[in-house]
Design an enzyme around this catalytic site. Structure first.
Site, mmCIF file in Angstrom:
data_model
loop_
_atom_site.group_PDB
_atom_site.id
_atom_site.type_symbol
_atom_site.label_atom_id
_atom_site.label_comp_id
_atom_site.label_asym_id
_atom_site.label_seq_id
_atom_site.Cartn_x
_atom_site.Cartn_y
_atom_site.Cartn_z
ATOM 1 N N LYS A 172 -19.180 71.377 46.853
ATOM 2 C CA LYS A 172 -18.145 71.805 47.918
ATOM 3 C C LYS A 172 -17.684 73.038 48.100
ATOM 4 O O LYS A 172 -17.713 73.430 47.549
ATOM 5 C CB LYS A 172 -17.210 70.096 47.756
ATOM 6 C CG LYS A 172 -17.279 68.883 47.732
ATOM 7 C CD LYS A 172 -17.787 69.211 48.926
ATOM 8 C CE LYS A 172 -18.921 67.763 48.966
ATOM 9 N NZ LYS A 172 -18.592 66.240 48.521
HETATM 10 C C1 LIG Z 1 -19.203 64.792 48.178
HETATM 11 C C2 LIG Z 1 -18.220 63.632 48.488
HETATM 12 C C3 LIG Z 1 -17.437 62.665 48.993
HETATM 13 C C4 LIG Z 1 -17.420 62.320 46.733
HETATM 14 O O1 LIG Z 1 -16.972 63.506 45.880
HETATM 15 P P1 LIG Z 1 -17.622 63.580 45.350
HETATM 16 O O2 LIG Z 1 -16.374 64.613 44.476
HETATM 17 O O3 LIG Z 1 -18.980 64.161 45.041
HETATM 18 O O4 LIG Z 1 -17.439 62.344 44.107
HETATM 19 C C5 LIG Z 1 -17.045 61.689 49.597
HETATM 20 N N1 LIG Z 1 -17.404 62.217 50.929
HETATM 21 C C6 LIG Z 1 -18.286 63.243 51.423
HETATM 22 C C7 LIG Z 1 -18.622 62.714 52.969
HETATM 23 C C8 LIG Z 1 -18.348 63.974 50.289
HETATM 24 O O5 LIG Z 1 -19.598 64.913 51.185
#
Ligand SMILES: *Cc1c(COP(=O)(O)O)cnc(C)c1O
Length: 372
Positions: free
Chosen positions: A180
């Site tokens: 992210k």
């Molecule tokens: C990455 C992601 C999540 C969840 O995040 P994690 O930290 O990986 O649990 C939720 N929604 C979207 C659209 C994502 O890309």
């Protein structure tokens, strides 16, 4: 291989982790609180509650407004499965809706049609970091008495009408997983301006305990704790917060460079036949990924790129087509068409200019080939 995504991490992160080691306090403690303060200041929101993943941020946010059996949650099908499982975990029903084909943001006309007496929440997903039309989402939410829980996993650093995502909604969920915009290794956060909701979120993230161990440790009756509500073990650790704190120093550079790369890709591809670009807001968006539409032979395109050592991805396979969510399946013609065209190309801070060119040229070569 050019990876699809990759975190930029180094000495600064390691140095911060070392500081945590020296304290011998690995769990939730002062690093987590410092990280929350940083998030609050950066976004301009009263409360940021740090948790261990983005998925648990969504689970916690939905639990804080008592989503449960009998409730419906309207959510786009074209999102990561992490948006959907928390709804199921709470015993509620996901009601899948369409996205706009040119932006992949939630289609609010379609979403509004799916609202029933049972609808308790709506989850707009800020796809690729680009903000949904929040005036519209929030006004529909307020008019119909429905909570808005934003999935802002892609949108840390993005804005909507000059305000940071997470600074003005009901409940906003971020992810700090390895790929992210900003990473804690693994991590997430929920933001809100409502003090009561924040207090519920804080208790629920730590097993329903009203005072966490760090706060207890600093005060006298340190052995005492009280369990007041149902909760989970979802708090962030000092080790993860230390990584996130180091990332903050580089974050503006990450976003600046990724914005530039998105423009370079768009400029190169804009007049090419067989490719369709998403409509983007370059200024307001902290880009998470770079998704395009290959109008024909998308799967062959994926194979072609992989053979050239370029990793690509499909973000995402619609959830209503997944076997486990079969019971909630319905016809979503826009989503079903668009997902067969979308593909995400490599986008990360450490990508070299030559690598961007390699990707661009490979796409061009594929589109020029007659024999696909
Ligand atoms: C990455 C992601 C999540 C969840 O995040 P994690 O930290 O990986 O649990 C939720 N929604 C979207 C659209 C994502 O890309």
């Amino acid at each position: 291989m050019i990876p699809l995504a990759r975190p930029t991490i180094g000495r600064e992160e390691l140095r911060n982790i070392e500081k945590v080691f020296k304290t011998h306090w690995l769990g939730m403690g002062s690093f987590v609180y410092d990280f929350e303060k940083k998030v609050e200041a950066y976004i301009g929101v009263k409360h940021a509650i740090a948790v261990n993943t983005g998925t648990t941020a969504i689970h916690l946010a939905l639990a804080s407004i008592n989503i449960g059996p009998g409730d419906e949650v309207v959510v786009p099908s074209l999102t990561f499965v992490a948006t959907i499982q928390p709804i199921i975990n709470l015993g509620a029903k996901p009601v899948f809706c369409e996205v706009e084909p040119d932006t992949l943001k939630i289609d609010m006309d379609d979403a509004a049609k799916r609202i029933t007496k049972r609808t308790k929440a709506i989850i707009p997903v800020h796809y690729g970091g680009m903000a949904c039309d929040m005036d519209e989402v929030l006004s529909i939410g307020r008019a119909r008495g429905i909570a808005v829980v934003e999935d802002a996993a892609h949108a840390f650093g993005s804005s909507y009408k000059e305000r940071k995502i997470g600074s003005f909604g009901d409940l906003t969920c971020f992810s700090f997983d390895p790929i992210k915009n900003l990473t804690c290794g693994e991590g997430g956060a929920v933001t809100t301006n409502d003090a009561r909701t924040a207090e519920i979120l804080r208790r629920k993230r730590l097993l329903g305990i009203s005072k966490d161990t760090w706060t207890r440790y600093k005060h006298k009756r340190s052995w005492f704790y009280e369990v007041s509500i149902e909760g989970y073990r979802y708090h962030m650790s000092n080790i993860n917060a230390a990584i996130g704190l180091a990332q903050f120093k580089k974050f503006e550079n990450f976003i600046r460079k990724k914005k530039k790369m998105v423009r370079q890709y768009d400029d190169f591809f804009k007049d090419m036949e067989g490719i369709e670009l998403l409509t983007r807001d370059y200024e307001a968006t902290a880009p998470f990924n770079y998704t395009i539409k290959i109008k024909k032979h998308r799967d062959k395109f994926i194979h072609y790129m992989e053979k050239r050592g370029i990793a690509v991805g499909v973000q995402y396979i619609p959830n209503h087509l997944q076997p486990f969510f079969k019971k909630y399946r319905q016809s979503l013609p826009v989503t079903e068409k668009v997902w067969k065209e979308i593909v995400s190309l490599p986008l990360h801070y450490d990508m070299k200019a030559e690598e961007v060119q390699t990707v661009q040229r490979s796409v061009e070569e594929f589109l020029k080939k007659d024999e696909k």
